[in-house]
Every structure is written in structure tokens, then in C-alpha cells.
Design an enzyme around this catalytic site. Sequence first.
Site, mmCIF file in Angstrom:
data_model
loop_
_atom_site.group_PDB
_atom_site.id
_atom_site.type_symbol
_atom_site.label_atom_id
_atom_site.label_comp_id
_atom_site.label_asym_id
_atom_site.label_seq_id
_atom_site.Cartn_x
_atom_site.Cartn_y
_atom_site.Cartn_z
ATOM 1 N N ASP A 94 0.817 -1.084 -0.072
ATOM 2 C CA ASP A 94 -0.030 0.203 0.102
ATOM 3 C C ASP A 94 0.954 1.314 0.005
ATOM 4 O OD1 ASP A 94 -2.073 1.681 0.017
ATOM 5 O OD2 ASP A 94 -2.967 0.820 1.834
ATOM 6 N N VAL A 95 0.948 1.774 -1.220
ATOM 7 C CA VAL A 95 2.158 2.962 -1.416
ATOM 8 C C VAL A 95 1.177 4.216 -1.836
ATOM 9 C CG1 VAL A 95 4.142 1.676 -1.418
ATOM 10 C CG2 VAL A 95 3.005 2.132 -3.521
ATOM 11 N N LYS A 96 0.325 3.814 -2.715
ATOM 12 C CA LYS A 96 -0.651 4.930 -3.497
ATOM 13 C C LYS A 96 0.208 6.063 -4.140
ATOM 14 C CE LYS A 96 -4.129 4.689 0.045
ATOM 15 N NZ LYS A 96 -3.630 3.724 1.178
ATOM 16 N N ARG A 97 1.332 5.417 -4.862
ATOM 17 C CA ARG A 97 2.017 6.157 -5.643
ATOM 18 C C ARG A 97 1.399 6.700 -6.810
ATOM 19 N NH1 ARG A 97 4.913 6.082 -1.236
ATOM 20 N NH2 ARG A 97 6.748 5.609 -1.360
#
Length: 280
Positions: A94-97
Site C-alpha cells: 500500500d504505497v498509493k504512488r
Amino acid sequence: MTPFGDRLAAAMDAHGPVCVGIDPHPSLLASWGLDDEAEGLRRFGLAVVEELGGRVAALKPQSAFFERHGAAGVAALEDVLAAARDTGTLTILDVKRGDIGSTMTGYAEAYLGDRGPLRADAVTLSPYLGLESLRPALDLARRTGRGVFVLALTSNPEAAAVQHARHDGVPVAAQIADGARAENAAAPGERLGSVGLVVGATTGSATQDLGLDLAGVGGPLLAPGVGAQGAGAAELAQVFGRACGQVLASTSRTVLQQGPGRLHEAAAQVVEEVRAAMSA
């Protein structure tokens, strides 16, 4: 390599449609008797993997909690991801880049390439510089048999200002869903496409209000908000409707707060509740 969507579908069949977050909040670390420092995070994450590896469909480390400890925290995250790989359990980082051009390529290589120490089976991505800005990640994921989950309809109240807004008369969230559908349609024959969406399980009637065809996306739907955040059977049915079979419910605190030695039992209870909701 078997595409991510098909591997995820098989894991959901085997273990239930639930992934468990590895979210080392300071309060959780304290309740586990661990210090809020990189070694505490590493021990926490490895303990979760030891108890749940091979027993849940996927594990979802939240990168931010590791990154706040700098290089040592990122090294701890690398160890947790490697341990999960050793168990054969799918990981969703879960990095939401979200970025453009060569920067997005760099993020893609970090998380979706075959050699990076932070590689995962899938990552979360933000499309709000334009869905096509994610092209380096979409293409690399397809080449390496990995997947992505694109933020489409999140449950935080301020998200509506962007996700519910209309461009050329179509809600932004619906355009993101249409883009994911098109990506999955380009790989026919997969049981689940490898381009999924993040759709909050507590978003109420928004999917209907905005005209989102979630079933038509053809990919998995990562659904945070199950358990401690309040989503149960009624909420899942309202949000996902006929797309319930594509839902991978995400839970974290409901399981993690039970403490070491009790994680599998807690996760199994969530699986039972989600399966019951989907069959209702």
C-alpha cells in the site's frame, strides 16, 4: 508467470476473500509490547507473516508506517516482504504512488519489477495526475505478472471533491473504472483482470449515484473499511451489488489488535463474516 488476477482469484478460493493489512500503528506496537522503532516494526511484521502466511489470500503492508523510520524502516519492510514471498502469500504493498514520466517509471521498477527488494505482487496507485500517467506501472505489471489497485472511490469525506466531480459530464470515479475495464479487456481469458480498483466498503450509495459499473471492471476490488471501520454485510451488499464476487475485503485493526497468537482465529472470523455477506 500466471497473471496476478488469476493468482489472486485462486488465493481467494483457497483462503477466503480477505487480505490483512500490516499496519504497525504506534498504539498497536505498544499493545504488542514492541517499541516504536524500526526493529519493533520488523518484529511486528514478521510475526504477522509467521501467523498468517499461507493462511490468508493476501497481506497488505502499509509502506508509510515503515517509511517514517527512514532507511532502517524501509529495510524492515524489505524483510517483511521477503518473508511473505517465502510463504507463497500474495503481497499488496500500500504505497498509493502516482507521478508522471520517468518518475512513475522509477516507482514501477521499485515495486513491480523482478529484482527490487521492495517488489510486491501488487501495489496501490493514485490516478489523479490522469490514469494514463500510470502507464509505466500498468505496462510493467503486465510484463511481470503483477497487479495494481487504482484508487477510485475512497471513503474519506474530502475525496468526493475529486472523485465525484464530473469531466465531460462523467464522474471522475466512473472514468477511472472505465479505464481499468479497458486495461483488463486487453488481456482476455483471465478469470480476474490484474488491474483492480480501491473502493471503500463504507462509501454507501456512491457507486449507484455515480453510475459505476464495478462488475464490468473485470478486476479485483480492494475494499478497505471492513471490521473496525464499520462495514458489514449490509454495507458490502450496498456498495458492490453484483460485483461482490470480485471483492477482496481489507481488514487490519480488527485482526491485529487481537495480538500475537490470535491473528489466524481473528482473520478466519472476518473471512466467515465476509463470505456470509457475499452469499446473502
